[in-house]
Design an enzyme around this catalytic site. Structure first.
Site, PDB file in Angstrom:
ATOM      1  N   ILE A 179      -4.117  -6.377   9.168  1.00 35.43           N
ATOM      2  CA  ILE A 179      -3.350  -5.291   8.566  1.00 35.43           C
ATOM      3  C   ILE A 179      -4.193  -4.831   7.386  1.00 35.43           C
ATOM      4  O   ILE A 179      -4.230  -5.476   6.343  1.00 35.43           O
ATOM      5  CB  ILE A 179      -1.950  -5.756   8.124  1.00 35.43           C
ATOM      6  CG1 ILE A 179      -1.150  -6.254   9.333  1.00 35.43           C
ATOM      7  CG2 ILE A 179      -1.201  -4.629   7.430  1.00 35.43           C
ATOM      8  CD1 ILE A 179       0.225  -6.800   8.986  1.00 35.43           C
ATOM      9  N   THR A 223       0.825  -1.204   0.000  1.00 31.14           N
ATOM     10  CA  THR A 223       0.000   0.000   0.000  1.00 31.14           C
ATOM     11  C   THR A 223       0.862   1.257   0.000  1.00 31.14           C
ATOM     12  O   THR A 223       0.454   2.302  -0.515  1.00 31.14           O
ATOM     13  CB  THR A 223      -0.951   0.001   1.214  1.00 31.14           C
ATOM     14  OG1 THR A 223      -1.805  -1.146   1.138  1.00 31.14           O
ATOM     15  CG2 THR A 223      -1.809   1.255   1.268  1.00 31.14           C
ATOM     16  N   LYS A 280       0.650 -12.247   7.888  1.00 31.70           N
ATOM     17  CA  LYS A 280      -0.372 -11.451   7.207  1.00 31.70           C
ATOM     18  C   LYS A 280      -0.943 -12.345   6.122  1.00 31.70           C
ATOM     19  O   LYS A 280      -0.263 -12.710   5.163  1.00 31.70           O
ATOM     20  CB  LYS A 280       0.220 -10.174   6.611  1.00 31.70           C
ATOM     21  CG  LYS A 280      -0.844  -9.330   5.894  1.00 31.70           C
ATOM     22  CD  LYS A 280      -0.276  -8.061   5.282  1.00 31.70           C
ATOM     23  CE  LYS A 280      -1.386  -7.278   4.564  1.00 31.70           C
ATOM     24  NZ  LYS A 280      -0.884  -6.073   3.887  1.00 31.70           N
ATOM     25  N   TYR A 306       4.415 -12.707   5.138  1.00 29.69           N
ATOM     26  CA  TYR A 306       3.429 -12.023   4.292  1.00 29.69           C
ATOM     27  C   TYR A 306       3.099 -12.978   3.146  1.00 29.69           C
ATOM     28  O   TYR A 306       3.794 -13.024   2.146  1.00 29.69           O
ATOM     29  CB  TYR A 306       4.050 -10.721   3.784  1.00 29.69           C
ATOM     30  CG  TYR A 306       3.135  -9.773   3.048  1.00 29.69           C
ATOM     31  CD1 TYR A 306       1.783 -10.027   2.841  1.00 29.69           C
ATOM     32  CD2 TYR A 306       3.657  -8.574   2.546  1.00 29.69           C
ATOM     33  CE1 TYR A 306       0.978  -9.137   2.170  1.00 29.69           C
ATOM     34  CE2 TYR A 306       2.850  -7.669   1.864  1.00 29.69           C
ATOM     35  CZ  TYR A 306       1.516  -7.953   1.681  1.00 29.69           C
ATOM     36  OH  TYR A 306       0.721  -7.057   1.007  1.00 29.69           O
TER      37      TYR A 306
END
Length: 289
Positions: free
Chosen positions: A201, A46, A161, A133
């Site tokens: 998240i 992001t 995540k 992740y």
């Protein structure tokens, strides 16, 4: 060691023209912390980390740490050159970070054994906790359940995540109780929390972070009916924010809120006029909540 629970926000990187707007980044971080989020992530996807130079990434991290010294801050770290990534670990961990958010090496698509070696090497080199992740649609490789179990045996690999989009894997990860499981797909926030995930998240929490924090609190307290009501009111916004490549719509919304310019680095593009029109409508609607 930081507990990775509650709502964490993967910060966008504001730009003024083509330069990083560190003042806007610090103001945004302060606003989110004031709203009660559990922590922040710098230089995730992001944050357009791939479009930032290494110096800019560290400067963004330093700016956030300066703005919110009381808040846990995780740094994103991605790469496919092991020597280079390990050198970056040493640079990053000179700062008081709460953890590293690390995806599998992108593009090269290593074997599961290669993933084990990669994450173990990073965790050995790091003094900070590591969050896996799992985001196969960006990296080209998915972490398999047995690989998660092996990697999770390392004392500094503590959370994941979860962006795999596979609810059966999510349930398995939560059921194994080896890792704290954070929802990484915003539309799966409520389901992950209800299944026993530790938090999320979530990029959408840039907008009305108080409501996202409230959802996590309500689930934790067993008030599922109220949590569902708030989540479904937020869901149209969540869908709009990911209607086009992230963070285009999100930056458009934050620009409407006065937080920053609606500026991205090429080849990323600003949201379309139609998406902006719908975002403006959603922002007005959410003002009433």
């Amino acid at each position: 060691m930081t507990s990775f629970t509650g709502i964490w926000v993967p910060l966008v990187t504001p730009f003024h023209g083509n330069a990083v707007d560190y003042a806007a980044l610090q103001a945004l971080a302060s606003r989110l912390v004031h709203a009660g989020v559990s922590g922040l992530v710098v230089c995730g996807s992001t944050g357009e980390a791939a479009a930032l130079g290494e110096g800019e990434q560290l400067e963004a991290l330093d700016a956030v740490l300066e703005a919110v010294p009381q808040c846990p801050v995780v740094m994103g770290l991605a790469g496919n050159n092991m020597v280079h990534v390990l050198a970056r670990v040493q640079q990053i961990q000179r700062r008081p970070i709460a953890g590293l958010l690390v995806p599998p090496p992108y593009y090269i698509r290593p074997s599961q054994a290669g993933l084990v070696d990669y994450f173990r090497a990073l965790a050995d080199a790091s003094s900070a906790p590591v969050i896996l992740y799992n985001i196969p649609y960006r990296t080209g490789v998915a972490i398999e359940p047995s690989t998660f179990r092996t990697i999770a045996q390392h004392e500094r690999i503590v959370a994941v995540k979860d962006c795999g989009g596979d609810q059966s894997l999510t349930m398995r990860l939560i059921g194994d109780r080896q890792l704290q499981v954070l929802a990484g797909e915003d539309h799966l926030l409520l389901s992950t929390l209800c299944l026993g995930g530790s938090g999320a998240i979530t990029a959408s929490a840039h907008i009305r972070p108080d409501l996202f924090v409230r959802i996590a609190q309500l689930v934790r307290n067993g008030a599922l009916s109220e949590a569902r009501e708030i989540f479904y009111r937020l869901l149209p916004l969540i869908r709009l924010l990911f209607r086009e490549p992230n963070p285009g719509p999100l930056k458009a919304a934050l620009s409407m809120m006065g937080d920053m310019q609606d500026a991205l680095r090429a080849p990323m593009q600003s949201a379309s006029a139609e998406t902006k029109k719908q975002l403006a409508h959603e922002l007005r609607r959410l003002e009433c909540l």
